[in-house]
Design a protein around this motif. Sequence first.
Motif, mmCIF file in Angstrom:
data_model
loop_
_atom_site.group_PDB
_atom_site.id
_atom_site.type_symbol
_atom_site.label_atom_id
_atom_site.label_comp_id
_atom_site.label_asym_id
_atom_site.label_seq_id
_atom_site.Cartn_x
_atom_site.Cartn_y
_atom_site.Cartn_z
ATOM 1 N N GLY A 34 0.714 -1.116 0.103
ATOM 2 C CA GLY A 34 0.027 0.071 0.004
ATOM 3 C C GLY A 34 0.985 1.172 0.074
ATOM 4 O O GLY A 34 0.376 2.366 -0.226
ATOM 5 N N SER A 35 2.109 1.201 0.473
ATOM 6 C CA SER A 35 2.997 2.361 0.383
ATOM 7 C C SER A 35 3.027 2.911 -1.087
ATOM 8 O O SER A 35 3.254 4.227 -1.276
ATOM 9 C CB SER A 35 4.293 1.917 1.119
ATOM 10 O OG SER A 35 4.922 1.152 0.310
ATOM 11 N N VAL A 36 3.162 1.898 -1.820
ATOM 12 C CA VAL A 36 3.513 2.454 -3.504
ATOM 13 C C VAL A 36 2.055 3.244 -3.641
ATOM 14 O O VAL A 36 2.273 4.404 -4.310
ATOM 15 C CB VAL A 36 3.641 1.182 -4.197
ATOM 16 C CG1 VAL A 36 3.501 1.539 -5.552
ATOM 17 C CG2 VAL A 36 4.732 0.383 -3.978
ATOM 18 N N ALA A 37 0.871 2.862 -3.515
ATOM 19 C CA ALA A 37 -0.261 3.586 -3.735
ATOM 20 C C ALA A 37 -0.407 4.825 -3.129
ATOM 21 O O ALA A 37 -0.820 6.118 -3.660
ATOM 22 C CB ALA A 37 -1.392 2.786 -3.726
ATOM 23 N N GLY A 46 9.392 8.672 -1.526
ATOM 24 C CA GLY A 46 9.746 7.238 -0.708
ATOM 25 C C GLY A 46 10.035 6.250 -1.866
ATOM 26 O O GLY A 46 10.109 6.544 -2.820
ATOM 27 N N LEU A 47 10.254 5.026 -1.252
ATOM 28 C CA LEU A 47 10.643 3.935 -2.123
ATOM 29 C C LEU A 47 9.159 3.617 -2.801
ATOM 30 O O LEU A 47 9.731 3.217 -4.006
ATOM 31 C CB LEU A 47 10.887 2.925 -1.228
ATOM 32 C CG LEU A 47 12.150 2.816 -0.240
ATOM 33 C CD1 LEU A 47 12.506 1.638 0.446
ATOM 34 C CD2 LEU A 47 13.451 3.149 -1.304
ATOM 35 N N GLY A 48 8.197 3.859 -2.604
ATOM 36 C CA GLY A 48 7.103 3.434 -3.540
ATOM 37 C C GLY A 48 6.892 4.315 -4.472
ATOM 38 O O GLY A 48 6.651 3.978 -5.692
ATOM 39 N N ARG A 49 7.239 5.587 -4.483
ATOM 40 C CA ARG A 49 6.973 6.587 -5.433
ATOM 41 C C ARG A 49 8.238 6.328 -6.340
ATOM 42 O O ARG A 49 8.182 6.514 -7.452
ATOM 43 C CB ARG A 49 7.178 8.062 -4.906
ATOM 44 C CG ARG A 49 6.809 9.002 -5.881
ATOM 45 C CD ARG A 49 6.599 10.479 -5.274
ATOM 46 N NE ARG A 49 6.857 11.591 -6.187
ATOM 47 C CZ ARG A 49 5.661 11.855 -6.748
ATOM 48 N NH1 ARG A 49 4.225 11.343 -6.558
ATOM 49 N NH2 ARG A 49 5.675 12.807 -7.746
ATOM 50 N N LEU A 68 13.478 -6.222 -4.819
ATOM 51 C CA LEU A 68 14.162 -7.337 -3.990
ATOM 52 C C LEU A 68 14.302 -6.694 -2.557
ATOM 53 O O LEU A 68 13.946 -7.455 -1.614
ATOM 54 C CB LEU A 68 15.707 -7.444 -4.572
ATOM 55 C CG LEU A 68 16.470 -8.040 -3.849
ATOM 56 C CD1 LEU A 68 16.014 -9.537 -3.886
ATOM 57 C CD2 LEU A 68 17.933 -8.034 -4.269
ATOM 58 N N LEU A 69 14.390 -5.256 -2.533
ATOM 59 C CA LEU A 69 14.473 -4.696 -1.225
ATOM 60 C C LEU A 69 13.101 -5.048 -0.337
ATOM 61 O O LEU A 69 12.877 -5.605 0.720
ATOM 62 C CB LEU A 69 14.656 -3.343 -1.128
ATOM 63 C CG LEU A 69 14.672 -2.394 0.217
ATOM 64 C CD1 LEU A 69 15.772 -2.959 1.016
ATOM 65 C CD2 LEU A 69 14.774 -1.070 -0.099
ATOM 66 N N TYR A 70 11.825 -4.966 -1.110
ATOM 67 C CA TYR A 70 10.597 -5.031 -0.711
ATOM 68 C C TYR A 70 10.441 -6.604 -0.078
ATOM 69 O O TYR A 70 9.810 -6.916 0.910
ATOM 70 C CB TYR A 70 9.502 -4.671 -1.575
ATOM 71 C CG TYR A 70 9.081 -3.441 -1.383
ATOM 72 C CD1 TYR A 70 8.057 -3.014 -0.432
ATOM 73 C CD2 TYR A 70 9.666 -2.347 -2.318
ATOM 74 C CE1 TYR A 70 7.710 -1.636 -0.432
ATOM 75 C CE2 TYR A 70 9.067 -1.080 -2.114
ATOM 76 C CZ TYR A 70 8.245 -0.589 -1.318
ATOM 77 O OH TYR A 70 7.778 0.552 -1.151
#
Length: 95
Positions: A34-37, A46-49, A68-70
């Motif tokens: 959900g962090s991506v959205a 952030g990493l999602g963006r 890979l990090l996720y």
Amino acid sequence: MANRTRSPGAGNLVVMLLPVITISGVLLGFVLGGSVAVEQAFGVPGLGRALVIALIERDIIVVQNLVLLYAVIFVLVNLLVDLSYAWLDPRIRYA
């Protein structure tokens, strides 16, 4: 009559915590996804963006590294959940 030093339900609290810990580990996977959205919707850096921007720009190396990090974070959290089972409930043993 046996001498009881603990209350009858004291051991049940640890047993009741096991499903809570399980769900917490699974929910962290939803938070990672959900962090991506959320970062894309609200413009939070952030990493999602960074993952979305790398997908748009077709930067495969960055996409692979972020995925890979996720995945490593998710696996480590689930490993900690499994190890916490054995720490909380000594009846659970890993061979």
